[in-house]
Design an enzyme around this catalytic site. Structure first.
Site, short mmCIF file in Angstrom:
data_model
loop_
_atom_site.label_atom_id
_atom_site.label_comp_id
_atom_site.label_asym_id
_atom_site.label_seq_id
_atom_site.Cartn_x
_atom_site.Cartn_y
_atom_site.Cartn_z
CB SER A 1 16.46 -74.54 42.58
OG SER A 1 17.36 -73.48 42.28
CG HIS B 1 13.93 -78.64 42.67
ND1 HIS B 1 13.10 -77.77 43.35
CD2 HIS B 1 15.20 -78.35 43.09
CE1 HIS B 1 13.84 -76.99 44.12
NE2 HIS B 1 15.11 -77.33 43.98
CD GLU C 1 9.32 -78.25 43.76
OE1 GLU C 1 8.38 -77.55 44.17
OE2 GLU C 1 10.39 -77.77 43.29
CG ASN D 1 11.55 -71.85 45.99
OD1 ASN D 1 11.75 -71.83 47.20
ND2 ASN D 1 12.46 -72.24 45.12
#
Length: 518
Positions: free
Chosen positions: A131, A152, A164, A202
């Protein structure tokens, strides 16, 4: 290795996937793969974890059948596709893909991938579910780093549809598209993400939380104010402060510092001193019982809404473009609204600032500061009214304003006057960070929006949200913030500025140099 021409065939023909790591993420990935019609081998250094994982996943299939979400025959077939193999390096009979879901430690992952390269069939793709760790850094230990990519998933995997797909610097060109096709086959939504700090979700998520912490550090609003405005005006499912409490400030602040340092102190990602202080104090959020909120038996304790003071009514005079809309709302609620070009000596004056403070707006328009308050026009006054109070405001005037606004039946949040209203600052930051990702060509516009909608549960992706709000309006807010504060965190993205000037959608790339050559 597989050649470029049969990418779709590879994804269609995948028969066996080995998932290494039988924790929460590994279990979720294995459940998804088995439900998607692919045999999944489950491996872990702890053999009891493998057994527990198979039992857990089988139980999840049983629950889906009981709830009518999965036919019993499909559940039985999915269970048959679960194969416990024990040790991660158990000899491979045939395996098209390995997905690693072990602990988030670079050396641990490197050691595993180095060993996998020696025992896996040559055609096997090696994927990491990291991650936060660079895919390129994980792959450096391999003789052939071209077979490694990031895949991910988000927790809980069966429910979070986003995945992802992250190519490293040496990943073979065909692999990202092949993995994306496989993700689609399993019923999830892939996005191509960069091997950069924070990947895509993120990275994009910094816009909301870093600006919320900046607002808090200025003392402009309280956590509950920011969260209520975020939910009711912007339409977010969770406000940034309650989100930080949910994820844990210890985790979130570490991510903020990692992304900030990874982009060499880019001001847009600058963490807050408040985050570090809360980590040091152990105020992580839900898991410690106290963060921005206190939690009793897991329930968030939230202060009550503002109530209207009992004061003598005074007329309201509304300035600017919102006069008709806000004036009509007040009038239909029984509030006296003045219609003249200038406010009377007794009137409460309301302004609706964009990208600047109430004080600056009032001074620019020659309005009486002691009787002027700001009302954020974002959200169209439909759900919550946000009122900005400056230090020079007459208290009685402020109370009369609060009573008038409360008469509309809308919830009212009172905040301190600041360089721009709270909702505007949050949205502008979200959009600007998203535009920055597009500007650097880290991800395609469509992938940016998809990643944010599915991965962060925002009502819109940042680019489409900026388009909906108006690129010119968002640019106005950012430029106002940049000018008034001098803080480079508000520097508008070139992607945003160019498209606002050219009248182009934020969601489209437009003409590029490659379009001019054969």
């Amino acid at each position: 290795m597989v050649e470029n021409g049969i990418v779709e065939q590879w994804a269609r023909d995948v028969r066996t996937v080995r998932v290494i790591g039988a924790g929460a993420m590994g279990r979720g990935i294995a459940q998804l793969v088995a439900a998607g019609g692919v045999t999944v081998e489950i491996a872990d250094v702890r053999l009891e974890a493998v057994t527990d994982a198979v039992t857990h996943i089988s139980g999840m299939f049983d629950k889906l059948v009981a709830k009518g979400r999965m036919p019993a025959d499909d559940a039985a077939a999915a269970k048959e596709r679960l194969r416990p193999v024990g040790e991660p390096l158990t000899p491979f009979q045939e395996c098209d893909l390995v997905i690693e879901a072990v602990r988030e430690d670079l050396e641990t992952k490197r050691e595993l991938f180095s060993a996998l390269e020696k025992v896996c069939p040559e055609h096997t793709i090696l994927a990491t579910n990291t991650s936060s760790l660079p895919v390129t850094a994980i792959a450096t230990v391999l003789n052939d780093p071209s077979r490694v990519a990031g895949l991910h998933f988000f927790n809980p995997v069966p429910l979070m549809r986003l995945v992802e797909v992250i190519p490293g610097a040496r990943t073979a060109e065909w692999i990202p598209d092949a993995l994306a096709d496989l993700v689609k086959r399993l019923g999830h939504e892939p996005v191509l993400a960069p091997d950069a700090p924070g990947f895509l979700v993120n990275h994009a998520g910094r816009g909301l939380v870093t600006e919320a912490l900046q607002i808090l550090s200025e003392g402009a609003a309280e956590p509950v104010d920011i969260d209520r405005i975020s939910r009711d005006v912007l339409g977010l499912r969770m406000g940034p402060c309650e989100l930080l409490d949910l994820t844990g400030m210890d985790v979130s602040h570490s991510v903020m510092e990692s992304i900030w340092s990874g982009f060499y102190s880019e001001p847009r990602f600058r963490p807050s001193r408040l985050g570090r202080a809360r980590v040091e104090a152990g105020l992580y959020g839900r898991k410690t019982g106290e963060g921005f909120y206190k939690y009793v038996d897991g329930a968030k304790q939230e202060s009550p809404e503002v109530t209207a003071p009992s004061v003598e009514a005074r007329p309201i005079w509304v300035h600017g473009d919102v006069r008709e809309e806000l004036g009509a709302l007040l009038s239909t609620s029984g509030v006296e609204v003045e219609s003249g070009d200038e406010p009377s000596s007794q009137a409460v004056v309301l302004v609706a600032p964009f990208g600047r403070s109430t004080v600056d707006t009032a001074q620019a328009e020659g309005l009486p500061l002691e009787r002027t308050l700001g009302v954020d026009p974002f959200g169209g006054f439909f759900t919550r009214l946000t009122v900005a109070v400056h230090p020079g405001l007459d208290t009685d005037t402020g109370r009369a304003c609060l009573a008038a606004l409360a008469a509309t039946g809308r919830a009212v949040t009172v905040v301190r006057d600041a360089p721009a209203p709270v909702a505007q600052r949050l949205l502008a930051s979200i959009v600007n960070v998203g535009c920055g990702i597009a500007e650097q060509r880290l991800a395609r516009p469509a992938d940016i929006d998809t990643a944010v909608r599915l991965g962060l549960n925002y009502p819109r992706g940042p680019l489409e949200w900026g388009e909906n709000a108006g690129a010119g309006r968002v640019l106005e807010i950012l430029r106002g913030l940049h000018e008034s504060t001098g803080d480079p965190r508000y520097r508008p993205s070139t992607w945003l500025a160019e498209r606002a000037a050219l009248g182009l959608p934020l969601t489209e790339t437009g003409t590029t140099p490659s379009d001019l050559t054969p």
